[in-house]
Design a protein around this motif. Structure first.
Motif, PDB file in Angstrom:
ATOM      1  N   PHE A   1      -1.729   0.681  28.818  1.00  0.00           N
ATOM      2  CA  PHE A   1      -2.606  -0.458  29.097  1.00  0.00           C
ATOM      3  C   PHE A   1      -3.308  -0.212  30.424  1.00  0.00           C
ATOM      4  O   PHE A   1      -2.650  -0.044  31.463  1.00  0.00           O
ATOM      5  N   GLU A   2      -4.631  -0.175  30.383  1.00  0.00           N
ATOM      6  CA  GLU A   2      -5.415   0.009  31.610  1.00  0.00           C
ATOM      7  C   GLU A   2      -5.919  -1.345  32.075  1.00  0.00           C
ATOM      8  O   GLU A   2      -6.689  -2.009  31.371  1.00  0.00           O
ATOM      9  N   HIS A   3      -5.469  -1.752  33.258  1.00  0.00           N
ATOM     10  CA  HIS A   3      -5.799  -3.069  33.791  1.00  0.00           C
ATOM     11  C   HIS A   3      -6.345  -2.914  35.196  1.00  0.00           C
ATOM     12  O   HIS A   3      -5.689  -2.382  36.084  1.00  0.00           O
ATOM     13  N   ARG A   4      -7.607  -3.340  35.372  1.00  0.00           N
ATOM     14  CA  ARG A   4      -8.273  -3.255  36.677  1.00  0.00           C
ATOM     15  C   ARG A   4      -8.226  -1.818  37.224  1.00  0.00           C
ATOM     16  O   ARG A   4      -7.865  -1.580  38.380  1.00  0.00           O
ATOM     17  N   ASN A   5      -8.562  -0.860  36.330  1.00  0.00           N
ATOM     18  CA  ASN A   5      -8.629   0.570  36.656  1.00  0.00           C
ATOM     19  C   ASN A   5      -7.270   1.173  37.019  1.00  0.00           C
ATOM     20  O   ASN A   5      -7.210   2.248  37.620  1.00  0.00           O
ATOM     21  N   ARG A   6      -6.209   0.527  36.621  1.00  0.00           N
ATOM     22  CA  ARG A   6      -4.861   1.040  36.868  1.00  0.00           C
ATOM     23  C   ARG A   6      -4.150   1.209  35.530  1.00  0.00           C
ATOM     24  O   ARG A   6      -4.066   0.262  34.745  1.00  0.00           O
ATOM     25  N   MET A   7      -3.650   2.423  35.250  1.00  0.00           N
ATOM     26  CA  MET A   7      -2.961   2.678  34.000  1.00  0.00           C
ATOM     27  C   MET A   7      -1.513   2.209  34.102  1.00  0.00           C
ATOM     28  O   MET A   7      -0.803   2.538  35.051  1.00  0.00           O
ATOM     29  N   LEU A   8      -1.091   1.423  33.097  1.00  0.00           N
ATOM     30  CA  LEU A   8       0.261   0.855  33.078  1.00  0.00           C
ATOM     31  C   LEU A   8       0.951   1.282  31.780  1.00  0.00           C
ATOM     32  O   LEU A   8       0.881   0.589  30.772  1.00  0.00           O
TER      33      LEU A   8
END
Length: 281
Positions: A89-96
């Motif tokens: 999951f990519e959220h606000r340019n951060r991969m999680l």
């Protein structure tokens, strides 16, 4: 039952399939899953995985998801909830990334280094709501018509939406005031307390011990409120703070004797999710 009625108990074979959903957020996770042809209840499964790390009321356009999940079928019809296996999951340019793994006490989710996605507190007390007002020390109050510090975060949601305890703790207050309306306050430990205002109905009493994710009340508009929402307030060392700016430590990571098995599972599922054709129908 009387004749000609009767009851017959039958069993049917089940099939468990691995399916995939991938897409980019344009509206909301629920709507965008439906747009790409995935089951919309997958949104609930994903929200449960990321409840400690992603506030789904704050998704933004351009966030992206790629998820492999199990789905059970009976007579070619899906039953039950999809179960996430691995999700990027990519959220606000951060991969999680999230990988499912069972250390012996049931499935849980971890990042690629074996850190638990669970944290001391959920990111929000209601699921799939929206933030209607933030922590703001110079907010203009819409009812009092004057500047008054707003020490909480307002989550707008329909009346009756369940409100969840964001962490384990003990209920210190379950009461009513003219301003707060019906509210609940929870002491989590010697450092943290949380409070939930404007409920339509309270579901816990003072002195009751609650668990993270337990329903403690329901969204309403009691007290000084212009519409249904929960005003969520967060105390740290006796001072109200903006919980969205706090960084909480994760729960227990992968145990050392489980690390080899976990890394093998990560290697396997990372290869599968990186294969763009895997589980695509």
């Amino acid at each position: 039952l009387r004749p000609p009625y009767g009851v017959t108990l039958e069993s049917y074979p089940t099939d468990t399939l691995i399916e995939r959903a991938q897409g980019v957020i344009e509206s909301s996770l629920y709507v965008d899953l439906e747009r790409v042809g995935a089951p919309t209840n997958l949104a609930l499964s994903m929200a449960a995985v990321y409840a400690w790390t992603v506030d789904f009321s704050r998704l933004q356009e351009g966030d992206a998801f790629d998820v492999l999940y199990e789905r059970v079928y009976v007579n070619d019809q899906p039953v039950g909830m999809p179960r996430v296996i691995v999700c990027h999951f990519e959220h606000r340019n951060r991969m999680l990334p999230a990988y499912r793994f069972d250390q012996g006490a049931g499935d849980d989710y971890f990042d690629e280094e074996g850190n638990s996605l669970r944290k001391a507190f959920l990111k929000a007390p209601v699921e799939f709501s929206r933030i209607s007002s933030r922590y703001n020390l110079k907010r203009f109050h819409p009812i009092l018509n004057r500047t008054k510090a707003h020490y909480g975060t307002d989550y707008a949601a329909p009346t009756g939406t369940p409100i969840l305890a964001v962490g384990d703790g003990v209920v210190t207050k379950s009461s009513y005031t003219k301003g707060n309306g019906k509210y609940v306050k929870i002491r989590h430990n010697s450092t943290y307390e949380t409070q939930y205002l404007h409920m339509s109905k309270r579901a816990v009493t003072a002195g009751e011990r609650v668990r993270q994710g337990q329903v403690i009340g329901y969204v309403g508009s009691t007290g000084l409120a212009t519409g249904p929402h929960v005003c969520f307030r967060f105390w740290k060392n006796g001072k109200q703070v903006d919980h969205l700016k706090e960084d909480f430590p994760p729960s227990e990571p992968i145990e050392s004797h489980q690390m080899d098995a976990f890394q093998a599972a990560v290697t396997e599922w990372r290869a599968r999710i990186q294969d763009r054709e895997f589980a695509v129908r």
